[in-house]
Design a protein around this motif. Sequence first.
Motif, PDB file in Angstrom:
ATOM      1  N   ARG A   9       0.800  -1.026  -0.391  1.00 29.30           N
ATOM      2  CA  ARG A   9       0.006  -0.037  -0.331  1.00 29.30           C
ATOM      3  C   ARG A   9       1.176   0.885  -0.057  1.00 29.30           C
ATOM      4  O   ARG A   9       0.509   2.026  -0.606  1.00 29.30           O
ATOM      5  N   ARG A  10       1.794   1.131   1.167  1.00 33.36           N
ATOM      6  CA  ARG A  10       2.797   2.458   1.527  1.00 33.36           C
ATOM      7  C   ARG A  10       3.421   2.302  -0.419  1.00 33.36           C
ATOM      8  O   ARG A  10       3.417   3.543  -0.901  1.00 33.36           O
ATOM      9  N   PHE A  11       4.138   1.332  -1.167  1.00 28.74           N
ATOM     10  CA  PHE A  11       4.365   1.537  -2.186  1.00 28.74           C
ATOM     11  C   PHE A  11       3.866   2.066  -3.407  1.00 28.74           C
ATOM     12  O   PHE A  11       4.344   2.995  -4.162  1.00 28.74           O
ATOM     13  N   GLU A  12       2.703   1.984  -3.530  1.00 27.88           N
ATOM     14  CA  GLU A  12       2.146   2.201  -4.291  1.00 27.88           C
ATOM     15  C   GLU A  12       1.609   3.822  -4.670  1.00 27.88           C
ATOM     16  O   GLU A  12       1.418   4.633  -4.777  1.00 27.88           O
ATOM     17  N   GLU A  13       0.952   4.370  -2.864  1.00 30.41           N
ATOM     18  CA  GLU A  13       1.227   5.108  -2.825  1.00 30.41           C
ATOM     19  C   GLU A  13       2.086   6.657  -3.272  1.00 30.41           C
ATOM     20  O   GLU A  13       1.941   7.608  -2.973  1.00 30.41           O
ATOM     21  N   ILE A  14       3.413   5.978  -2.640  1.00 29.53           N
ATOM     22  CA  ILE A  14       4.635   6.530  -3.450  1.00 29.53           C
ATOM     23  C   ILE A  14       4.695   6.916  -4.960  1.00 29.53           C
ATOM     24  O   ILE A  14       5.056   7.662  -5.311  1.00 29.53           O
ATOM     25  N   ARG A  15       4.653   5.651  -5.542  1.00 27.92           N
ATOM     26  CA  ARG A  15       4.839   5.977  -6.689  1.00 27.92           C
ATOM     27  C   ARG A  15       3.407   6.100  -7.387  1.00 27.92           C
ATOM     28  O   ARG A  15       3.757   7.146  -8.336  1.00 27.92           O
ATOM     29  N   ALA A  16       2.186   6.812  -6.742  1.00 26.70           N
ATOM     30  CA  ALA A  16       1.034   7.829  -7.311  1.00 26.70           C
ATOM     31  C   ALA A  16       1.461   9.250  -6.954  1.00 26.70           C
ATOM     32  O   ALA A  16       1.351   9.504  -8.374  1.00 26.70           O
ATOM     33  N   LEU A  17       1.853   9.645  -5.622  1.00 25.58           N
ATOM     34  CA  LEU A  17       2.509  11.120  -5.457  1.00 25.58           C
ATOM     35  C   LEU A  17       3.751  11.712  -6.580  1.00 25.58           C
ATOM     36  O   LEU A  17       3.491  12.594  -7.202  1.00 25.58           O
ATOM     37  N   ARG A  18       4.575  10.059  -7.415  1.00 25.06           N
ATOM     38  CA  ARG A  18       5.187  10.910  -7.841  1.00 25.06           C
ATOM     39  C   ARG A  18       5.135  10.842  -9.633  1.00 25.06           C
ATOM     40  O   ARG A  18       5.498  11.572  -9.758  1.00 25.06           O
ATOM     41  N   ARG A  19       3.885   9.931  -9.853  1.00 25.31           N
ATOM     42  CA  ARG A  19       3.364  10.428 -10.277  1.00 25.31           C
ATOM     43  C   ARG A  19       2.556  11.606 -10.767  1.00 25.31           C
ATOM     44  O   ARG A  19       2.703  12.327 -11.911  1.00 25.31           O
ATOM     45  N   GLN A  20       1.857  12.109  -9.824  1.00 19.97           N
ATOM     46  CA  GLN A  20       1.315  13.052  -9.462  1.00 19.97           C
ATOM     47  C   GLN A  20       1.946  14.375  -9.484  1.00 19.97           C
ATOM     48  O   GLN A  20       1.941  16.027 -10.490  1.00 19.97           O
ATOM     49  N   LEU A  21       3.071  14.505  -9.380  1.00 18.62           N
ATOM     50  CA  LEU A  21       4.236  15.456  -9.425  1.00 18.62           C
ATOM     51  C   LEU A  21       5.040  15.620 -10.796  1.00 18.62           C
ATOM     52  O   LEU A  21       5.453  16.593 -11.510  1.00 18.62           O
ATOM     53  N   ALA A  22       5.329  14.473 -11.679  1.00 15.25           N
ATOM     54  CA  ALA A  22       6.352  14.489 -12.463  1.00 15.25           C
ATOM     55  C   ALA A  22       4.940  15.045 -13.782  1.00 15.25           C
ATOM     56  O   ALA A  22       5.440  16.326 -14.259  1.00 15.25           O
TER      57      ALA A  22
END
Length: 146
Positions: free
Chosen positions: A124-137
């Motif tokens: 869950r944490r890994f997916e949340e971090i991945r989603a935040l990185r996508r949003q930042l990008a």
Amino acid sequence: MEFQTNLGEALLGSASDAIVATDREGRITFWNPGAERVFGFTAEDAVGQSLDLIIPENLRARHWAGFREVMETGVSRYGHGDLLSVPGLTRDGRRISVEFTIVMLRDPAQRVAGTVAVMRDVSRRFEEIRALRRQLAQSGQAGSGS
């Protein structure tokens, strides 16, 4: 002494973190309720099986190379509180993200006899971090396009 025994039993019987012990060959010798919760296999399913049970096929060669080195040298960089993050495999074939540390098991002559890994599902944490990185990008791309 009784308190220590109860403390050990409570920790090993916990359903929060997966605790998995192996022998020198990588066969599972202990599987706690936490391991059952994380991976979906019962202790009856897992004990006596190879760690391949929970290692995705494409990562097995690398895992076993590292495992053999640890068994030969008795040294792991993940035994001093450093976390290793790896994919794991559940009973239903799903890949999950797992963080773990290991402890060496030693025989009376202090030779490495196996390992104990304490693992936690961090998918869950890994997916949340991945989603935040996508949003930042995406926000960076939107900002540079104006």
